[in-house]
Write a protein that holds these residues in place. Sequence first.
Motif, PDB file in Angstrom:
ATOM      1  N   GLU A 334      46.547  39.689  46.060  1.00 41.95           N
ATOM      2  CA  GLU A 334      46.808  40.600  44.951  1.00 41.95           C
ATOM      3  C   GLU A 334      45.960  40.283  43.723  1.00 41.95           C
ATOM      4  OE1 GLU A 334      49.791  40.935  47.895  1.00 41.95           O
ATOM      5  OE2 GLU A 334      49.108  39.148  46.809  1.00 41.95           O
ATOM      6  N   HIS A 335      45.549  39.041  43.563  1.00 44.68           N
ATOM      7  CA  HIS A 335      44.725  38.684  42.409  1.00 44.68           C
ATOM      8  C   HIS A 335      43.255  38.937  42.725  1.00 44.68           C
ATOM      9  CE1 HIS A 335      43.075  36.362  39.033  1.00 44.68           C
ATOM     10  NE2 HIS A 335      44.258  36.535  38.481  1.00 44.68           N
ATOM     11  N   ASP A 336      42.464  39.206  41.688  1.00 47.62           N
ATOM     12  CA  ASP A 336      41.052  39.545  41.889  1.00 47.62           C
ATOM     13  C   ASP A 336      40.151  38.339  42.110  1.00 47.62           C
ATOM     14  OD1 ASP A 336      41.637  42.231  41.529  1.00 47.62           O
ATOM     15  OD2 ASP A 336      41.238  42.170  39.358  1.00 47.62           O
ATOM     16  N   ALA A 337      40.668  37.135  41.910  1.00 47.06           N
ATOM     17  CA  ALA A 337      39.801  35.952  41.955  1.00 47.06           C
ATOM     18  C   ALA A 337      39.090  35.816  43.296  1.00 47.06           C
ATOM     19  CB  ALA A 337      40.618  34.695  41.648  1.00 47.06           C
ATOM     20  N   HIS A 338      39.794  36.115  44.382  1.00 52.55           N
ATOM     21  CA  HIS A 338      39.171  35.908  45.698  1.00 52.55           C
ATOM     22  C   HIS A 338      38.028  36.877  45.942  1.00 52.55           C
ATOM     23  CE1 HIS A 338      40.747  39.424  48.039  1.00 52.55           C
ATOM     24  NE2 HIS A 338      41.677  39.404  47.103  1.00 52.55           N
ATOM     25  N   LEU A 339      38.050  38.050  45.290  1.00 55.52           N
ATOM     26  CA  LEU A 339      36.952  38.998  45.445  1.00 55.52           C
ATOM     27  C   LEU A 339      35.665  38.441  44.835  1.00 55.52           C
ATOM     28  CD1 LEU A 339      38.838  42.311  44.572  1.00 55.52           C
ATOM     29  CD2 LEU A 339      38.290  41.421  46.848  1.00 55.52           C
ATOM     30  N   TYR A 340      35.791  37.794  43.684  1.00 51.91           N
ATOM     31  CA  TYR A 340      34.620  37.172  43.063  1.00 51.91           C
ATOM     32  C   TYR A 340      34.154  35.964  43.865  1.00 51.91           C
ATOM     33  CZ  TYR A 340      35.244  40.167  39.012  1.00 51.91           C
ATOM     34  OH  TYR A 340      35.329  41.267  38.188  1.00 51.91           O
ATOM     35  N   PHE A 341      35.103  35.224  44.428  1.00 48.45           N
ATOM     36  CA  PHE A 341      34.754  34.069  45.250  1.00 48.45           C
ATOM     37  C   PHE A 341      33.949  34.518  46.470  1.00 48.45           C
ATOM     38  CE2 PHE A 341      35.597  31.101  48.691  1.00 48.45           C
ATOM     39  CZ  PHE A 341      35.413  29.860  48.091  1.00 48.45           C
ATOM     40  N   LYS A 342      34.401  35.581  47.131  1.00 46.87           N
ATOM     41  CA  LYS A 342      33.710  36.069  48.325  1.00 46.87           C
ATOM     42  C   LYS A 342      32.343  36.642  47.981  1.00 46.87           C
ATOM     43  CE  LYS A 342      38.056  37.000  50.737  1.00 46.87           C
ATOM     44  NZ  LYS A 342      39.036  38.041  51.127  1.00 46.87           N
ATOM     45  N   ARG A 343      32.261  37.369  46.877  1.00 51.55           N
ATOM     46  CA  ARG A 343      30.957  37.880  46.444  1.00 51.55           C
ATOM     47  C   ARG A 343      30.003  36.722  46.152  1.00 51.55           C
ATOM     48  NH1 ARG A 343      28.403  42.160  43.628  1.00 51.55           N
ATOM     49  NH2 ARG A 343      29.629  43.556  44.969  1.00 51.55           N
ATOM     50  N   ALA A 344      30.503  35.697  45.476  1.00 53.08           N
ATOM     51  CA  ALA A 344      29.654  34.562  45.130  1.00 53.08           C
ATOM     52  C   ALA A 344      29.133  33.870  46.383  1.00 53.08           C
ATOM     53  CB  ALA A 344      30.429  33.569  44.256  1.00 53.08           C
ATOM     54  N   LYS A 345      29.997  33.688  47.356  1.00 53.46           N
ATOM     55  CA  LYS A 345      29.589  33.004  48.585  1.00 53.46           C
ATOM     56  C   LYS A 345      28.586  33.831  49.370  1.00 53.46           C
ATOM     57  CE  LYS A 345      29.948  29.538  51.445  1.00 53.46           C
ATOM     58  NZ  LYS A 345      29.440  28.195  51.058  1.00 53.46           N
ATOM     59  N   ALA A 346      28.839  35.134  49.482  1.00 56.05           N
ATOM     60  CA  ALA A 346      27.945  35.996  50.254  1.00 56.05           C
ATOM     61  C   ALA A 346      26.589  36.161  49.569  1.00 56.05           C
ATOM     62  CB  ALA A 346      28.592  37.360  50.473  1.00 56.05           C
ATOM     63  N   SER A 347      26.603  36.391  48.265  1.00 57.70           N
ATOM     64  CA  SER A 347      25.334  36.608  47.567  1.00 57.70           C
ATOM     65  C   SER A 347      24.503  35.334  47.486  1.00 57.70           C
ATOM     66  CB  SER A 347      25.580  37.154  46.155  1.00 57.70           C
ATOM     67  OG  SER A 347      26.263  36.217  45.348  1.00 57.70           O
ATOM     68  N   ALA A 348      25.153  34.176  47.629  1.00 50.40           N
ATOM     69  CA  ALA A 348      24.407  32.920  47.624  1.00 50.40           C
ATOM     70  C   ALA A 348      23.436  32.851  48.792  1.00 50.40           C
ATOM     71  CB  ALA A 348      25.373  31.737  47.670  1.00 50.40           C
ATOM     72  N   HIS A 349      23.742  33.542  49.884  1.00 49.19           N
ATOM     73  CA  HIS A 349      22.884  33.515  51.070  1.00 49.19           C
ATOM     74  C   HIS A 349      21.920  34.699  51.130  1.00 49.19           C
ATOM     75  CE1 HIS A 349      24.893  30.119  53.071  1.00 49.19           C
ATOM     76  NE2 HIS A 349      25.984  30.573  52.488  1.00 49.19           N
ATOM     77  N   LEU A 350      22.162  35.725  50.328  1.00 47.91           N
ATOM     78  CA  LEU A 350      21.306  36.897  50.343  1.00 47.91           C
ATOM     79  C   LEU A 350      19.936  36.557  49.756  1.00 47.91           C
ATOM     80  CD1 LEU A 350      21.104  39.956  50.910  1.00 47.91           C
ATOM     81  CD2 LEU A 350      21.971  40.345  48.590  1.00 47.91           C
ATOM     82  N   LEU A 351      18.885  36.851  50.491  1.00 48.90           N
ATOM     83  CA  LEU A 351      17.503  36.555  50.090  1.00 48.90           C
ATOM     84  C   LEU A 351      17.231  35.059  50.010  1.00 48.90           C
ATOM     85  CD1 LEU A 351      16.982  39.270  47.320  1.00 48.90           C
ATOM     86  CD2 LEU A 351      16.285  39.378  49.710  1.00 48.90           C
ATOM     87  N   GLY A 352      18.005  34.276  50.761  1.00 53.36           N
ATOM     88  CA  GLY A 352      17.778  32.832  50.805  1.00 53.36           C
ATOM     89  C   GLY A 352      18.774  32.070  49.972  1.00 53.36           C
TER      90      GLY A 352
END
Length: 367
Positions: A334-352
Amino acid sequence: MMLNPTDEQLAYKAEVRRYLERSCPLSRTRARLEGPPDHDPDAWAGLARLGAPGLLVPAEFGGAGAGITEAAFVSEELGRVLLPSPYLSSAVLAARLLVLLGDKEANAAHLPGIASGDTVATVAFLDEHGRWDPSHVPVRARRTGDGWRLDGTVPFVTDATAALLLVPAVTADGLGVFAVDGAHAHTEPLDNLDLTQPLARVGLRDAPGKEIRAAGDPRDAMAETVRAALACVTAAQLGGAERCLEMTVEYAKTRVQFGRPIGAYQAIKHKCAEMYTRVQSARSAVHHLLDALETGSPEAAEAAHLAKAYCSQACFACASDTIQVHGGIGFTWEHDAHLYFKRAKASAHLLGDSTHHRAQLARRLAL
């Protein structure tokens, strides 16, 4: 050198933020997560009214003819609200690549639609590590009696349901770039940690493609396009990290434990201070990259590696600390924190990932 944004650039950035906060709250993104992975067409239409899809498109093709700074500012604001949109794929990757290749016929055919937002395009170029490697291009193109045919599988493609695919492919004469109708591609959606950034595997089997004739070496155009994309990805990471900091500070002020706001405790103060330092350092890295790209600095490649290596780690650390400071509620759906956590983890691998970019930076600096 550091970026010195103009009043017009800052005003445009503020206008984009007002639109996103008013029309695209995170609750709207949450509602879309329950359906099939795709961008929000209404939000995309709103961004088109602001001219965002056409920022990197020359005025002669219906765009604004702006620079990468404006595009990165839009990405930063999109990163704050985690809006599912094809902005990186269409407005940055596809538009930038077409402009750099310099094929007037292809530009006239595709750029007006991209600039208006009516055409969503993407570039199918990521390898199995999520980055561009010109020595391992998975698609082959062969000339036939009626044009070109493409075969191969691209492991990761952002916004793969786009109507237009730009596909780098190996030909008998070297690297070429081809325009492929999305209807001729086999798209296999992938399970992605970040539901706001859909990825797919794209297969091409005897797919017809139209060659985009490059004015120079296509490898140079791809390298510069990737640097522009890195500027926008790191800007989005900066926006996400800053929003995590704001959420955390606000919660630390209002959450009371043992009769005092938790922000009064030294451990929480230190975490918030560390988050602030990461955000400001990330901003410096992004602005350094933008300045290098805008001025054509020979250090642009180094600046890109530096920004991606640092911002990936900074954004992930801020998202992690957001969950920790929020305590039990921070771990809930229900809290938004996990959405930012998942975005951060995924974007860390995008383009290297950070490891890759640190290694590339060390190689360029002969360390």
